[in-house]
Design a protein around this motif. Structure first.
Motif, PDB file in Angstrom:
ATOM      1  N   ASP A  26       0.868  -0.890   0.017  1.00  0.00           N
ATOM      2  CA  ASP A  26       0.314   0.204   0.305  1.00  0.00           C
ATOM      3  C   ASP A  26       0.771   1.428   0.298  1.00  0.00           C
ATOM      4  O   ASP A  26       0.369   2.529  -0.869  1.00  0.00           O
ATOM      5  CB  ASP A  26      -1.482   0.127   0.998  1.00  0.00           C
ATOM      6  N   LEU A  91      -6.024  -1.246   5.810  1.00  0.00           N
ATOM      7  CA  LEU A  91      -4.962  -1.395   4.059  1.00  0.00           C
ATOM      8  C   LEU A  91      -6.885  -1.358   2.778  1.00  0.00           C
ATOM      9  O   LEU A  91      -7.575  -1.237   2.999  1.00  0.00           O
ATOM     10  CB  LEU A  91      -5.332  -2.944   3.545  1.00  0.00           C
ATOM     11  N   SER A  92      -5.982  -0.758   2.193  1.00  0.00           N
ATOM     12  CA  SER A  92      -6.863  -0.745   0.347  1.00  0.00           C
ATOM     13  C   SER A  92      -7.787  -1.621  -0.288  1.00  0.00           C
ATOM     14  O   SER A  92      -9.129  -2.487  -0.063  1.00  0.00           O
ATOM     15  CB  SER A  92      -5.854  -0.536  -0.549  1.00  0.00           C
ATOM     16  N   PRO A 173      -4.403   3.231   1.158  1.00  0.00           N
ATOM     17  CA  PRO A 173      -5.040   3.451   2.118  1.00  0.00           C
ATOM     18  C   PRO A 173      -5.615   4.624   3.008  1.00  0.00           C
ATOM     19  O   PRO A 173      -5.290   5.506   2.812  1.00  0.00           O
ATOM     20  CB  PRO A 173      -3.840   2.784   3.102  1.00  0.00           C
TER      21      PRO A 173
END
Length: 185
Positions: A26, A91-92, A173
């Motif tokens: 990320d 997190l993404s 993120p």
């Protein structure tokens, strides 16, 4: 990345666990012209020397102590180190309907970075990004500073087919940093 020029090297502490490598992925998405450098048993001084030889401007070191993750941003030109603690990280892959980033350089928005401390922190953060945002990519990274906390979001703005309405799509993120201090090499 279209060229092989790297502005930032990202590495970890020696004891950083492999399961935490998604954090590094990320960070590589956020910082244009960055590359991951596997730490192995190199000392930070050795990595800094390598970066100076290769004319790399920034070094980011992720350090895990217990359940906490710290981030050291080392500006190799000036020798200053900003230390942060990651307070919150989403997190993404954990963000609903998150989009994919493109290779365009993001726009940067800084809010509430006032006084000497705020200006110093925003200047150090700006050094991680190229100075020329590419507006065609419509990507924006927003930083908001309040009581030593830095809230960071990565978005893309989307226009409707008529061009009158604008929506925001989060790329991720979501990170909240707590500023610890400024040090000198």
């Amino acid at each position: 990345m279209k060229n092989l020029f790297f502005k930032t090297i990202i590495t970890t502490s020696i004891s950083f666990e492999k399961k935490n490598l998604t954090i590094i992925k990320d960070f590589l998405r956020i910082f244009p012209y960055s590359k991951f450098f596997k730490r192995k048993n190199y000392k930070i001084r050795q990595i800094i020397s390598y970066c100076k030889i290769k004319k790399i401007e920034n070094l980011i070191v992720l350090v895990k102590k217990g359940f906490q993750i710290f981030l050291w941003q080392i500006d190799l030109k000036s020798g200053f180190i900003n230390a942060y603690k990651i307070v919150s990280l989403i997190l993404s892959r954990n963000i609903d309907k998150s989009g994919k980033e493109t290779n365009h350089n993001p726009e940067l928005i800084f809010r509430n970075f006032k006084g000497k401390l705020g200006l110093t922190i925003s200047t150090m953060i700006r050094k991680l990004f190229p100075g020329n945002p590419n507006f065609k990519g419509r990507q924006v990274i927003t930083f908001y500073f309040r009581k030593k906390l830095i809230f960071s979001r990565f978005h893309r703005y989307l226009f409707s087919s008529s061009g009158k309405d604008v929506k925001i799509q989060e790329l991720g993120p979501r990170i909240i940093f707590k500023f610890i201090g400024i040090f000198f090499l």
